[in-house]
Design a protein around this motif. Structure first.
Motif, PDB file in Angstrom:
ATOM      1  N   VAL A 243     -13.179 -52.048 -29.211  1.00  0.00           N
ATOM      2  CA  VAL A 243     -14.259 -51.540 -28.671  1.00  0.00           C
ATOM      3  C   VAL A 243     -15.344 -52.160 -27.775  1.00  0.00           C
ATOM      4  CG1 VAL A 243     -16.022 -49.706 -29.531  1.00  0.00           C
ATOM      5  CG2 VAL A 243     -13.792 -49.800 -30.435  1.00  0.00           C
ATOM      6  N   ALA A 244     -15.896 -51.938 -26.997  1.00  0.00           N
ATOM      7  CA  ALA A 244     -16.743 -52.765 -26.153  1.00  0.00           C
ATOM      8  C   ALA A 244     -17.658 -52.011 -25.455  1.00  0.00           C
ATOM      9  CB  ALA A 244     -16.309 -53.698 -25.384  1.00  0.00           C
ATOM     10  N   ASP A 245     -18.906 -52.507 -25.110  1.00  0.00           N
ATOM     11  CA  ASP A 245     -19.944 -51.852 -24.251  1.00  0.00           C
ATOM     12  C   ASP A 245     -20.304 -52.532 -22.970  1.00  0.00           C
ATOM     13  OD1 ASP A 245     -20.632 -50.167 -26.572  1.00  0.00           O
ATOM     14  OD2 ASP A 245     -22.015 -51.499 -27.272  1.00  0.00           O
ATOM     15  N   VAL A 246     -20.637 -51.962 -21.770  1.00  0.00           N
ATOM     16  CA  VAL A 246     -20.805 -52.407 -20.587  1.00  0.00           C
ATOM     17  C   VAL A 246     -22.262 -51.938 -20.368  1.00  0.00           C
ATOM     18  CG1 VAL A 246     -20.116 -52.657 -18.024  1.00  0.00           C
ATOM     19  CG2 VAL A 246     -18.439 -52.646 -20.036  1.00  0.00           C
ATOM     20  N   ALA A 247     -23.174 -52.825 -19.786  1.00  0.00           N
ATOM     21  CA  ALA A 247     -24.555 -52.425 -19.471  1.00  0.00           C
ATOM     22  C   ALA A 247     -24.959 -53.367 -18.361  1.00  0.00           C
ATOM     23  CB  ALA A 247     -25.435 -52.519 -20.647  1.00  0.00           C
ATOM     24  N   GLN A 248     -25.974 -52.521 -17.324  1.00  0.00           N
ATOM     25  CA  GLN A 248     -26.571 -53.428 -16.408  1.00  0.00           C
ATOM     26  C   GLN A 248     -27.814 -53.875 -16.836  1.00  0.00           C
ATOM     27  OE1 GLN A 248     -24.947 -53.863 -13.459  1.00  0.00           O
ATOM     28  NE2 GLN A 248     -26.614 -55.281 -12.732  1.00  0.00           N
ATOM     29  N   VAL A 249     -27.720 -55.336 -17.139  1.00  0.00           N
ATOM     30  CA  VAL A 249     -29.076 -56.047 -17.621  1.00  0.00           C
ATOM     31  C   VAL A 249     -29.557 -57.234 -16.487  1.00  0.00           C
ATOM     32  CG1 VAL A 249     -28.196 -55.417 -19.946  1.00  0.00           C
ATOM     33  CG2 VAL A 249     -27.848 -57.869 -18.662  1.00  0.00           C
ATOM     34  N   ASP A 250     -30.710 -57.548 -16.890  1.00  0.00           N
ATOM     35  CA  ASP A 250     -31.065 -58.923 -16.071  1.00  0.00           C
ATOM     36  C   ASP A 250     -31.197 -59.986 -17.071  1.00  0.00           C
ATOM     37  OD1 ASP A 250     -31.753 -57.864 -13.827  1.00  0.00           O
ATOM     38  OD2 ASP A 250     -33.886 -57.515 -14.062  1.00  0.00           O
ATOM     39  N   THR A 251     -30.565 -61.257 -16.651  1.00  0.00           N
ATOM     40  CA  THR A 251     -30.709 -62.283 -17.436  1.00  0.00           C
ATOM     41  C   THR A 251     -31.542 -63.399 -16.548  1.00  0.00           C
ATOM     42  OG1 THR A 251     -29.473 -64.298 -18.432  1.00  0.00           O
ATOM     43  CG2 THR A 251     -28.501 -63.264 -16.485  1.00  0.00           C
ATOM     44  N   HIS A 252     -31.950 -64.507 -17.169  1.00  0.00           N
ATOM     45  CA  HIS A 252     -33.097 -65.205 -16.517  1.00  0.00           C
ATOM     46  C   HIS A 252     -32.616 -66.662 -16.219  1.00  0.00           C
ATOM     47  CE1 HIS A 252     -35.247 -61.667 -17.790  1.00  0.00           C
ATOM     48  NE2 HIS A 252     -35.871 -61.925 -16.468  1.00  0.00           N
ATOM     49  N   ASN A 253     -33.005 -67.376 -15.003  1.00  0.00           N
ATOM     50  CA  ASN A 253     -33.050 -68.687 -14.939  1.00  0.00           C
ATOM     51  C   ASN A 253     -34.428 -69.149 -15.272  1.00  0.00           C
ATOM     52  OD1 ASN A 253     -30.536 -69.091 -13.761  1.00  0.00           O
ATOM     53  ND2 ASN A 253     -31.251 -68.920 -11.734  1.00  0.00           N
ATOM     54  N   ILE A 254     -34.590 -70.518 -15.951  1.00  0.00           N
ATOM     55  CA  ILE A 254     -35.866 -70.991 -16.098  1.00  0.00           C
ATOM     56  C   ILE A 254     -36.101 -72.153 -15.086  1.00  0.00           C
ATOM     57  CG2 ILE A 254     -37.198 -72.083 -17.768  1.00  0.00           C
ATOM     58  CD1 ILE A 254     -35.312 -71.187 -20.105  1.00  0.00           C
TER      59      ILE A 254
END
Length: 490
Positions: A243-254
């Motif tokens: 059972v897994a979820d899929v979501a559109q997100v933002d991750t970030h470079n520093i």
């Protein structure tokens, strides 16, 4: 905000001996140990997860605190996959089978899972069972990639060119092929049996290419594999749940810049996502290096230093966090980059005695620098490795064919810093180790020598200062000529 100057002409930086790092002013082993322990305590930082986002925020605050001005977060969108529940059961005996971990970004099931006959061959509706044996390389294979003569034979008393180098992560291409094969056949699920004892796999995040697949898949160890192969022989059924979820997100470079005497840049880079305190502790070392470099008078730093702590390593076959940075800044910062240095997995010890990759008499894990064919980069990395006195002083050629066609010589290397070369054609080096426990989701603090990490960080700080003093023309002006002997390849 970050300063950019797309129209500036690179200044002529004059070469000269690098200023040695004052070790008394570098962060102490005690301070670095606290940082390293805090990272290890975080556990898995899957790309784009809340745990990963929390670490990114913490790193950005700490980067500012050590003296790097104008630290910025740059968003990188992604389609994140997150497992919530998984399991495997043999139907004939109603036996729960021990599972190491789910295959990240594989398919999903509902809470009831999928049921089908176990099969070693791809068949519609089946639950596939395939064996994954880490491919064997040898020390001699890596020696053949070295730009110069093989130094380890004289520095390592137990060195032998036929010494085996077997790691689970070397089987990633095979894993992808099997996922594709069983998906195409319409299999209901897939179980990949890693040919190692389960205790050595430590809940590993063993495949992380970020490809969303339609087949739910799990990893098991050698013991469960024996049980499943026997059940497959008799055509028994199993139920696989993922059972897994899929979501559109933002991750970030520093991103942050330590100002130097010119607007030209030397890049210090590592990735922020990872499985444990070694994968990746490059960011912790870079924080220590940034603390030292930010404390230097500006005129003692011939070029500015761009600190780039990137995302995307644990959700891609390539380093798309770094790729995103290179695309975003191809018109401003990239033309100003003289050279780049990626650091990964510092201070790594070999696995404890009794584990399959332990070699008696060897303390530190096999390591090397991949480097582009620029003499200043190759020689600088060789010197840094010798000064650090941790791993062998191997400096290796890029050898992995790159399909994009944008690499200056058609190759790259298996490290997060590869896009500096295969995408942007920049002079670059990538220090990396790859112990057997690299992808284990478990505490690994007892397998990291922080004093060795500090020596490496000091040596690579001196390498940055050396690269900051190499004339632009030697790095970016002319097509490089590879130093040393011809590459014999693997």
């Amino acid at each position: 905000m970050l300063a950019t100057n797309a129209t500036s002409t690179p200044a002529q930086v004059h070469s000269g001996p690098a200023r040695p790092v004052d070790a008394d002013r570098f962060l102490s082993v005690e301070a670095l140990t606290r940082w390293q322990q805090a990272l290890d305590d975080r556990g898995l930082r899957a790309t784009g997860s809340p745990a990963h986002a929390d670490y990114i925020g913490d790193l950005a605050r700490r980067l500012s605190a050590v003296g790097v001005p104008d630290v910025a977060l740059e968003a990188v969108p992604m389609r994140r996959w997150s497992a919530r529940h998984w399991g495997l059961r043999l139907e004939s005996t109603d036996t729960a089978v021990a599972v190491v971990s789910p295959v990240a970004y594989s398919g999903r099931t509902d809470a009831d899972g999928v049921t089908g006959p176990l099969s070693s061959e791809p068949r519609a509706g089946s639950i596939g069972v395939v064996n994954v044996a880490p491919p064997a390389f040898t020390a001699g294979d890596f020696d053949a990639l070295d730009y110069g003569s093989s130094a380890p034979a004289t520095t390592e008393p137990v060195y032998a060119p036929d010494q085996r180098y077997e790691r689970v992560w070397l089987a990633h291409d095979f894993m992808r092929t099997e996922l594709t094969r069983f998906t195409a056949a319409g299999a209901a699920g897939l179980i990949m049996v890693i040919d190692l004892p389960e205790e050595e796999l430590g809940g590993g995040y063993l495949l992380y290419d970020g490809v969303h697949r339609a087949i739910p898949a799990l990893f098991v160890g050698r013991e469960s594999g024996s049980l499943l192969r026997e059940a497959a022989f008799w055509g028994r059924e199993a139920t696989l749940t993922l059972v897994a979820d899929v979501a559109q997100v933002d991750t970030h470079n520093i991103v942050g810049i330590i100002p130097g005497a010119s607007d030209e840049l030397v890049v210090l880079q590592s990735h922020t996502d990872g499985s444990n305190g070694l994968e990746d502790n490059g960011c912790e070392a870079i924080l220590g290096m940034a603390h030292y470099l930010a404390g230097l008078p500006r005129q003692e730093l011939p070029r500015s230093v761009l600190v780039l702590l990137s995302t995307g390593h644990f959700a891609t076959a390539q380093a798309w966090g770094l790729e995103a940075f290179l695309e975003r800044h191809r018109g401003d910062m990239v033309p100003r980059i003289a050279a780049a240095l990626c650091l990964e997995h510092l201070g790594a010890l070999v696995s404890p005695p009794g584990h399959s990759d332990h070699v008696p008499g060897v303390t530190y894990e096999f390591g090397a620098c991949f480097a582009t064919p620029h003499p200043a980069v190759v020689n600088g990395m060789r010197s840094a490795l010798i000064r650090a006195q941790v791993t062998e002083p191997r400096v290796l050629r890029p050898f992995v064919p790159h399909p994009s066609g944008t690499s200056p010589d058609g190759t790259t290397w298996p490290g997060d810093g590869g896009p500096f070369w295969h995408t942007a054609g920049l002079p670059a080096a990538n220090f990396i180790t790859g112990p057997g426990y690299l992808l284990n989701v478990e505490p690994v603090m007892d397998r990291i020598d922080v004093a060795a990490l500090r020596r490496q960080a000091i040596a690579f700080t001196e390498a940055v200062l050396e690269l900051a003093a190499v004339p632009w023309q030697e790095l970016r002006g002319e097509a490089p000529r590879a130093p040393g002997r011809p590459c014999e390849g693997v």
